[in-house]
Design a protein around this motif. Sequence first.
Motif, PDB file in Angstrom:
ATOM      1  N   ALA A   1      11.808 -25.271 -26.265  1.00  0.00           N
ATOM      2  CA  ALA A   1      12.803 -25.208 -25.194  1.00  0.00           C
ATOM      3  C   ALA A   1      14.037 -26.041 -25.519  1.00  0.00           C
ATOM      4  O   ALA A   1      15.156 -25.676 -25.166  1.00  0.00           O
ATOM      5  CB  ALA A   1      12.184 -25.676 -23.883  1.00  0.00           C
ATOM      6  N   ALA A   2      13.853 -27.169 -26.175  1.00  0.00           N
ATOM      7  CA  ALA A   2      14.964 -28.010 -26.639  1.00  0.00           C
ATOM      8  C   ALA A   2      14.785 -28.161 -28.145  1.00  0.00           C
ATOM      9  O   ALA A   2      14.320 -29.178 -28.631  1.00  0.00           O
ATOM     10  CB  ALA A   2      14.945 -29.363 -25.942  1.00  0.00           C
ATOM     11  N   GLY A   3      15.126 -27.107 -28.852  1.00  0.00           N
ATOM     12  CA  GLY A   3      14.851 -27.070 -30.276  1.00  0.00           C
ATOM     13  C   GLY A   3      16.063 -27.243 -31.151  1.00  0.00           C
ATOM     14  O   GLY A   3      17.202 -27.252 -30.689  1.00  0.00           O
ATOM     15  N   ALA A   4      15.778 -27.362 -32.455  1.00  0.00           N
ATOM     16  CA  ALA A   4      16.829 -27.507 -33.451  1.00  0.00           C
ATOM     17  C   ALA A   4      16.391 -26.827 -34.745  1.00  0.00           C
ATOM     18  O   ALA A   4      15.197 -26.686 -35.015  1.00  0.00           O
ATOM     19  CB  ALA A   4      17.128 -28.969 -33.709  1.00  0.00           C
ATOM     20  N   VAL A   5      17.389 -26.422 -35.532  1.00  0.00           N
ATOM     21  CA  VAL A   5      17.166 -25.779 -36.821  1.00  0.00           C
ATOM     22  C   VAL A   5      18.081 -26.458 -37.832  1.00  0.00           C
ATOM     23  O   VAL A   5      19.265 -26.651 -37.560  1.00  0.00           O
ATOM     24  CB  VAL A   5      17.492 -24.269 -36.760  1.00  0.00           C
ATOM     25  CG1 VAL A   5      17.290 -23.611 -38.114  1.00  0.00           C
ATOM     26  CG2 VAL A   5      16.670 -23.568 -35.687  1.00  0.00           C
ATOM     27  N   ALA A   6      17.542 -26.825 -38.988  1.00  0.00           N
ATOM     28  CA  ALA A   6      18.330 -27.407 -40.072  1.00  0.00           C
ATOM     29  C   ALA A   6      18.377 -26.406 -41.223  1.00  0.00           C
ATOM     30  O   ALA A   6      17.357 -25.822 -41.578  1.00  0.00           O
ATOM     31  CB  ALA A   6      17.720 -28.728 -40.540  1.00  0.00           C
TER      32      ALA A   6
ATOM     33  N   GLY B   1      12.060 -27.005 -35.149  1.00  0.00           N
ATOM     34  CA  GLY B   1      11.160 -27.706 -34.256  1.00  0.00           C
ATOM     35  C   GLY B   1      11.896 -28.318 -33.093  1.00  0.00           C
ATOM     36  O   GLY B   1      13.068 -28.027 -32.849  1.00  0.00           O
ATOM     37  N   PRO B   2      11.209 -29.199 -32.376  1.00  0.00           N
ATOM     38  CA  PRO B   2      11.849 -29.889 -31.261  1.00  0.00           C
ATOM     39  C   PRO B   2      12.984 -30.771 -31.774  1.00  0.00           C
ATOM     40  O   PRO B   2      12.874 -31.369 -32.855  1.00  0.00           O
ATOM     41  CB  PRO B   2      10.729 -30.750 -30.675  1.00  0.00           C
ATOM     42  CG  PRO B   2       9.457 -30.251 -31.264  1.00  0.00           C
ATOM     43  CD  PRO B   2       9.806 -29.570 -32.541  1.00  0.00           C
ATOM     44  N   GLU B   3      14.066 -30.861 -31.019  1.00  0.00           N
ATOM     45  CA  GLU B   3      15.187 -31.728 -31.396  1.00  0.00           C
ATOM     46  C   GLU B   3      14.711 -33.136 -31.714  1.00  0.00           C
ATOM     47  O   GLU B   3      15.189 -33.762 -32.661  1.00  0.00           O
ATOM     48  CB  GLU B   3      16.220 -31.807 -30.269  1.00  0.00           C
ATOM     49  CG  GLU B   3      17.167 -30.669 -30.223  1.00  0.00           C
ATOM     50  CD  GLU B   3      18.298 -30.914 -29.231  1.00  0.00           C
ATOM     51  OE1 GLU B   3      18.497 -32.055 -28.768  1.00  0.00           O
ATOM     52  OE2 GLU B   3      18.996 -29.939 -28.931  1.00  0.00           O
ATOM     53  N   ALA B   4      13.791 -33.648 -30.918  1.00  0.00           N
ATOM     54  CA  ALA B   4      13.311 -35.022 -31.090  1.00  0.00           C
ATOM     55  C   ALA B   4      12.673 -35.248 -32.454  1.00  0.00           C
ATOM     56  O   ALA B   4      12.598 -36.382 -32.924  1.00  0.00           O
ATOM     57  CB  ALA B   4      12.322 -35.374 -29.982  1.00  0.00           C
TER      58      ALA B   4
ATOM     59  N   ILE C   1      23.194 -27.929 -38.809  1.00  0.00           N
ATOM     60  CA  ILE C   1      22.153 -28.122 -37.801  1.00  0.00           C
ATOM     61  C   ILE C   1      22.584 -27.362 -36.560  1.00  0.00           C
ATOM     62  O   ILE C   1      23.725 -27.492 -36.109  1.00  0.00           O
ATOM     63  CB  ILE C   1      21.939 -29.607 -37.461  1.00  0.00           C
ATOM     64  CG1 ILE C   1      21.367 -30.347 -38.672  1.00  0.00           C
ATOM     65  CG2 ILE C   1      21.024 -29.757 -36.248  1.00  0.00           C
ATOM     66  CD1 ILE C   1      21.218 -31.838 -38.480  1.00  0.00           C
ATOM     67  N   VAL C   2      21.683 -26.561 -36.033  1.00  0.00           N
ATOM     68  CA  VAL C   2      21.887 -25.892 -34.751  1.00  0.00           C
ATOM     69  C   VAL C   2      20.946 -26.592 -33.776  1.00  0.00           C
ATOM     70  O   VAL C   2      19.742 -26.660 -34.009  1.00  0.00           O
ATOM     71  CB  VAL C   2      21.565 -24.384 -34.824  1.00  0.00           C
ATOM     72  CG1 VAL C   2      21.808 -23.734 -33.467  1.00  0.00           C
ATOM     73  CG2 VAL C   2      22.391 -23.703 -35.906  1.00  0.00           C
ATOM     74  N   LYS C   3      21.513 -27.143 -32.715  1.00  0.00           N
ATOM     75  CA  LYS C   3      20.707 -27.890 -31.745  1.00  0.00           C
ATOM     76  C   LYS C   3      21.032 -27.399 -30.341  1.00  0.00           C
ATOM     77  O   LYS C   3      21.943 -26.606 -30.137  1.00  0.00           O
ATOM     78  CB  LYS C   3      20.986 -29.385 -31.852  1.00  0.00           C
ATOM     79  CG  LYS C   3      22.396 -29.758 -31.436  1.00  0.00           C
ATOM     80  CD  LYS C   3      22.581 -31.259 -31.433  1.00  0.00           C
ATOM     81  CE  LYS C   3      23.889 -31.594 -30.731  1.00  0.00           C
ATOM     82  NZ  LYS C   3      23.960 -32.954 -30.295  1.00  0.00           N
TER      83      LYS C   3
END
Length: 76
Positions: A28-33, A43-46, A11-13
Amino acid sequence: MTPAPERCDLIVKGGQVLTLDARRTIYAAGAVAVRGHTIVAVGPEAEVLPRWHADDVLDAGGGIVHPGFIVVAPGG
C-alpha cells in the motif's frame, strides 16, 4: 552500524505497488528501485528507501505502480 544505501538510477515511491510474485503481493505504501534497465528492489517504502539512494525520485502520489509493466504511447 547501518550500511550506506546503494546507488540506483530511479526510485518510485508513494504508490500502491502491485507485484507479480507468486502471492500477488500489494504494498500500500510501496517503493521500487531501478538501476539501468533492472528493477533492483520492490517492497514497502520503510524497507526500500533506507537501502537505496537515487538522484531521480518520482513520487507516485498514491497511484498504482506495477513494476515491469511498461506502456508505450502510440508513436512513442
